[in-house]
Scaffold this motif. Structure first.
Motif, PDB file in Angstrom:
ATOM      1  N   LEU B  48       6.029  -2.914   1.843  1.00 32.15           N
ATOM      2  CA  LEU B  48       5.497  -1.853   0.989  1.00 32.15           C
ATOM      3  C   LEU B  48       4.172  -2.288   0.367  1.00 32.15           C
ATOM      4  O   LEU B  48       3.200  -1.558   0.386  1.00 32.15           O
ATOM      5  CB  LEU B  48       6.502  -1.533  -0.120  1.00 32.15           C
ATOM      6  N   TYR B  49       4.164  -3.506  -0.190  1.00 34.43           N
ATOM      7  CA  TYR B  49       2.956  -4.055  -0.816  1.00 34.43           C
ATOM      8  C   TYR B  49       2.796  -5.499  -0.367  1.00 34.43           C
ATOM      9  O   TYR B  49       3.769  -6.265  -0.354  1.00 34.43           O
ATOM     10  CB  TYR B  49       3.044  -4.005  -2.336  1.00 34.43           C
ATOM     11  N   LEU B  50       1.567  -5.863  -0.007  1.00 29.34           N
ATOM     12  CA  LEU B  50       1.273  -7.231   0.437  1.00 29.34           C
ATOM     13  C   LEU B  50       0.242  -7.837  -0.512  1.00 29.34           C
ATOM     14  O   LEU B  50      -0.698  -7.161  -0.947  1.00 29.34           O
ATOM     15  CB  LEU B  50       0.734  -7.236   1.863  1.00 29.34           C
ATOM     16  N   SER B  51       0.412  -9.094  -0.816  1.00 31.81           N
ATOM     17  CA  SER B  51      -0.480  -9.793  -1.740  1.00 31.81           C
ATOM     18  C   SER B  51      -1.720 -10.307  -1.001  1.00 31.81           C
ATOM     19  O   SER B  51      -1.630 -10.751   0.142  1.00 31.81           O
ATOM     20  CB  SER B  51       0.286 -10.968  -2.346  1.00 31.81           C
ATOM     21  N   VAL B  52      -2.886 -10.201  -1.653  1.00 30.74           N
ATOM     22  CA  VAL B  52      -4.138 -10.757  -1.113  1.00 30.74           C
ATOM     23  C   VAL B  52      -4.635 -11.767  -2.142  1.00 30.74           C
ATOM     24  O   VAL B  52      -4.820 -11.418  -3.311  1.00 30.74           O
ATOM     25  CB  VAL B  52      -5.206  -9.654  -0.905  1.00 30.74           C
ATOM     26  N   TYR B 143       6.222  -6.721  -7.881  1.00 25.35           N
ATOM     27  CA  TYR B 143       6.656  -8.013  -7.329  1.00 25.35           C
ATOM     28  C   TYR B 143       5.514  -8.790  -6.676  1.00 25.35           C
ATOM     29  O   TYR B 143       5.597 -10.004  -6.513  1.00 25.35           O
ATOM     30  CB  TYR B 143       7.834  -7.833  -6.363  1.00 25.35           C
ATOM     31  N   VAL B 144       4.465  -8.105  -6.282  1.00 18.46           N
ATOM     32  CA  VAL B 144       3.250  -8.838  -5.876  1.00 18.46           C
ATOM     33  C   VAL B 144       2.170  -8.652  -6.938  1.00 18.46           C
ATOM     34  O   VAL B 144       1.018  -9.012  -6.734  1.00 18.46           O
ATOM     35  CB  VAL B 144       2.737  -8.399  -4.477  1.00 18.46           C
ATOM     36  N   GLY B 145       2.547  -8.066  -8.097  1.00 13.34           N
ATOM     37  CA  GLY B 145       1.602  -7.834  -9.181  1.00 13.34           C
ATOM     38  C   GLY B 145       1.954  -8.682 -10.386  1.00 13.34           C
ATOM     39  O   GLY B 145       1.851  -9.900 -10.338  1.00 13.34           O
ATOM     40  N   VAL B 146       2.419  -8.032 -11.439  1.00 14.43           N
ATOM     41  CA  VAL B 146       2.645  -8.725 -12.707  1.00 14.43           C
ATOM     42  C   VAL B 146       3.714  -9.820 -12.577  1.00 14.43           C
ATOM     43  O   VAL B 146       3.721 -10.777 -13.356  1.00 14.43           O
ATOM     44  CB  VAL B 146       2.986  -7.701 -13.817  1.00 14.43           C
ATOM     45  N   GLY B 333      -3.267   0.996   3.362  1.00 13.24           N
ATOM     46  CA  GLY B 333      -3.174   0.876   4.819  1.00 13.24           C
ATOM     47  C   GLY B 333      -3.377  -0.558   5.283  1.00 13.24           C
ATOM     48  O   GLY B 333      -4.421  -1.168   5.036  1.00 13.24           O
ATOM     49  N   LEU B 334      -2.380  -1.090   5.980  1.00 15.57           N
ATOM     50  CA  LEU B 334      -2.481  -2.476   6.458  1.00 15.57           C
ATOM     51  C   LEU B 334      -3.624  -2.627   7.457  1.00 15.57           C
ATOM     52  O   LEU B 334      -4.188  -3.720   7.605  1.00 15.57           O
ATOM     53  CB  LEU B 334      -1.146  -2.914   7.081  1.00 15.57           C
ATOM     54  N   GLU B 335      -4.013  -1.521   8.100  1.00 13.27           N
ATOM     55  CA  GLU B 335      -5.154  -1.572   9.026  1.00 13.27           C
ATOM     56  C   GLU B 335      -6.442  -1.926   8.287  1.00 13.27           C
ATOM     57  O   GLU B 335      -7.427  -2.334   8.903  1.00 13.27           O
ATOM     58  CB  GLU B 335      -5.297  -0.249   9.800  1.00 13.27           C
ATOM     59  N   ASN B 336      -6.449  -1.819   6.956  1.00  7.30           N
ATOM     60  CA  ASN B 336      -7.622  -2.219   6.162  1.00  7.30           C
ATOM     61  C   ASN B 336      -7.436  -3.599   5.522  1.00  7.30           C
ATOM     62  O   ASN B 336      -8.180  -3.986   4.616  1.00  7.30           O
ATOM     63  CB  ASN B 336      -7.891  -1.167   5.076  1.00  7.30           C
ATOM     64  N   GLY B 337      -6.443  -4.334   5.993  1.00  6.11           N
ATOM     65  CA  GLY B 337      -6.100  -5.618   5.391  1.00  6.11           C
ATOM     66  C   GLY B 337      -7.206  -6.654   5.482  1.00  6.11           C
ATOM     67  O   GLY B 337      -7.448  -7.405   4.530  1.00  6.11           O
ATOM     68  N   VAL B 354      -4.055  -6.075  -3.886  1.00  6.95           N
ATOM     69  CA  VAL B 354      -2.850  -5.844  -3.087  1.00  6.95           C
ATOM     70  C   VAL B 354      -3.161  -4.829  -1.996  1.00  6.95           C
ATOM     71  O   VAL B 354      -4.108  -4.040  -2.105  1.00  6.95           O
ATOM     72  CB  VAL B 354      -1.656  -5.326  -3.939  1.00  6.95           C
ATOM     73  N   ILE B 355      -2.363  -4.886  -0.954  1.00  8.69           N
ATOM     74  CA  ILE B 355      -2.444  -3.877   0.104  1.00  8.69           C
ATOM     75  C   ILE B 355      -1.185  -3.026   0.024  1.00  8.69           C
ATOM     76  O   ILE B 355      -0.076  -3.556  -0.057  1.00  8.69           O
ATOM     77  CB  ILE B 355      -2.526  -4.544   1.494  1.00  8.69           C
ATOM     78  N   LYS B 356      -1.382  -1.716  -0.003  1.00  8.62           N
ATOM     79  CA  LYS B 356      -0.238  -0.796   0.096  1.00  8.62           C
ATOM     80  C   LYS B 356      -0.107  -0.466   1.574  1.00  8.62           C
ATOM     81  O   LYS B 356      -1.019   0.140   2.151  1.00  8.62           O
ATOM     82  CB  LYS B 356      -0.529   0.468  -0.717  1.00  8.62           C
ATOM     83  N   ALA B 357       0.977  -0.914   2.188  1.00 10.50           N
ATOM     84  CA  ALA B 357       1.078  -0.792   3.654  1.00 10.50           C
ATOM     85  C   ALA B 357       1.241   0.673   4.076  1.00 10.50           C
ATOM     86  O   ALA B 357       1.727   1.478   3.310  1.00 10.50           O
ATOM     87  CB  ALA B 357       2.244  -1.613   4.168  1.00 10.50           C
TER      88      ALA B 357
END
Lengths: 357, 357
Positions: B48-52, B143-146, B333-337, B354-357
């Motif tokens: 759902l969300y990926l950390s950068v 969970y990938v934020g605060v 969009g993970l395509e913009n990762g 963060v990336i919202k997949a």
């Protein structure tokens, strides 16, 4: 007992950067103090041994901002840790009381003066000095030697900052010097592998004689980083840093995870003027990567604390039993005091520099 | 539920030094995993969300020696702290279980994967993921934020390394970033005076809105040393360092006695190739003069310890009560990762990326 004239070592010129020279000092004769001049609770002291220390370089610089008060032109050279700007210049030494108006001190007492002067006789307040306690095997000069400030610095660095664990590897710079030789021996006593760095073959020999497992001459080893790697292929867990600059950088390149860098001196940086930039340390990223700790300390705050008592008890016993050595380099005659400072800064001495007055 | 194709973000080229570009990455389509492919105790996850995160820069470098494993060419980008060289590339993210052969996880479960992949669906071992606990006011992206790794890094830095005391002054670099914004707020909560440094006016505004007492833009302030002096005329007691380099040097020039420098990142140094020399830090002498401590740490060793539990409890409560904010910069969009990584390194984002997949 008092001679009619005394010898004083005065500062002639501030030396903001570069090497000091003999003409930056002045050796003068002056009338000796007399008992009749003493106010209440004063003494006349005759120094026996005076300490000569690397950090005195800072006090010669005349810098406006420093952690340590500057010497004053025309006043005696000193290396007190308790002097304050505008106060009489002072010095760490061991002396004999030759006259007293204090009930606490009698003629002949051996005393330590952390605020004493580079003069062959001088007046001190009774409240500023203390009696040198008697320990088996401890001679007067040991109070500026094995029990002196640099040795105490080594003890505090090892016990408070370094967190040594048996089996670890420690790298020690200026390892044959006043602080370093004590660090080497305290580290060996705690079961560490010790690598010493020094600047002459004589010093390297001495390091091996006091138990260093490996030692190299930084002047002839080529790349410092490679020399450390050869001497400590397993990496270093503690670096006891008395010099700063390039060697610090090379040490950082060789640290292990959770390494401790004990910063107790930076003799290579003391010759810089206050405006001038220091050596640029390039490997600070390793402090992050290796989760390392680099911690500076100055010994001033530890005088009179419980740890000083522990130090004296622990080290005087080891010394009396012959379990540790403490090499000194003695300059005879206070009239040679200025030269003793210059020799120290040129790395000519092996061991702790002292003047025998 | 599973789509027939998925999107993957792969590394195309190692980037040993300098800025990465979009062509260093590859966005590819691949067949989606199916439930039939699962072995025992596996799941299919849909992130759902990926950390950068800044430290990903190191993993792009292809360096032979690093504290963190490198990405592999042609494999998905990731930022796991637990990946090992030669193991599948992984990532810190929050995901939904969409298929499971494990008794522990059911379809629809919200899970955290510290070793997850930058793929819109992928297979994971049940033993490598854990359920995201439910707290009031905590949403999946928190969970990938605060509650994510950088925020935890701020907490560990402040509680374990910084030794903050009410009334002290703290300087925070990258202060609006993923770590910095949490440091600022934790410091305020402990009664410190906070000076934030960031790279845009928008970021400075944000810093003031979360309680920074002073803040300046390092790109427009002129001399960094003077800017710190103006913002903290009383000197700094703690420097929370996420950037290294020049700002670290300027901070060292402004430290007070017994200062603590918490080294948690060095983003200005990550673009260097492994052979290249880092920025030369000139003011290390102040570590000695000020009896300061400079300590690096990496967060890896604190996962799963008692302090992580304390962090989650403490911070989720403050967050739920609205007492702390946590700004995020979301790429959709993970395509913009790949672009999200590049934007992070150019400092384009305010807050946690963060990336919202």
């Amino acid at each position: 007992m008092s001679a009619s004239t005394i010898t004083r070592v005065l500062l002639n010129n501030y030396v903001p950067s570069g090497s000091a020279k003999i003409s930056d000092f002045q050796i003068v004769q002056a009338p000796a103090p007399t008992k009749e001049q003493l106010k209440e609770n004063e003494v006349i002291l005759r120094p026996l041994y005076l300490s000569v220390d690397p950090y005195q370089r800072n006090r010669l610089s005349g810098a406006k901002e420093s952690y340590i008060p500057m010497y004053q032109k025309g006043q005696p050279i000193s290396n007190s840790l308790v002097a304050t700007k505008g106060q009489p210049i002072s010095n760490s030494l061991v002396a004999t009381v030759i006259a007293s108006t204090s009930g606490e001190f009698q003629e002949g007492d051996l005393v330590i003066d952390g605020g004493g002067k580079w003069e062959t006789e001088y007046v001190a307040r009774a409240g500023a000095i203390k009696k040198a306690p008697v320990y088996p095997g401890i001679n007067p000069r040991d109070y500026v030697g094995v029990l002196g400030m640099p040795s105490f610095t080594a003890y505090v660095g090892m016990t408070v900052v370094a967190e040594p664990k048996a089996g670890e590897t420690i790298l020690v710079s200026s390892a044959s010097g006043a602080v370093g030789q004590m660090v080497v021996q305290l580290a060996k006593a705690r079961g560490l592998r010790v690598v010493g760095v020094a600047g002459s073959d004589d010093k390297i020999e001495y390091l091996k004689s006091i138990g260093a497992d490996a030692a190299f001459n930084y002047k002839t080893c080529g790349s410092l980083e490679d020399a450390i790697k050869r001497a400590a292929p397993e990496g270093i867990d503690i670096y006891f840093d008395c010099v700063g600059g390039e060697l610090l950088d090379a040490a950082l390149a060789n640290i292990n995870e959770f390494a401790r860098i004990v910063v107790c001196g930076a003799i290579t940086q003391y010759n810089l003027s206050s405006g001038e930039e220091g050596y640029g340390v390039k490997n600070t990223l390793n402090i992050l990567i290796k989760s390392a700790k680099m911690q500076g300390f100055t010994i001033g705050g530890y005088f009179g604390t419980k740890i000083q008592g522990e130090f004296i008890e622990h080290v005087s016993k080891l010394y009396d039993e012959g379990k540790i050595k403490y090499r000194m380099s003695e300059t005879v005659g206070l009239e040679n005091g200025a030269q003793a400072i210059l020799d120290l800064f040129e790395g000519k001495n092996v061991g702790k520099s002292v003047i025998k007055a």
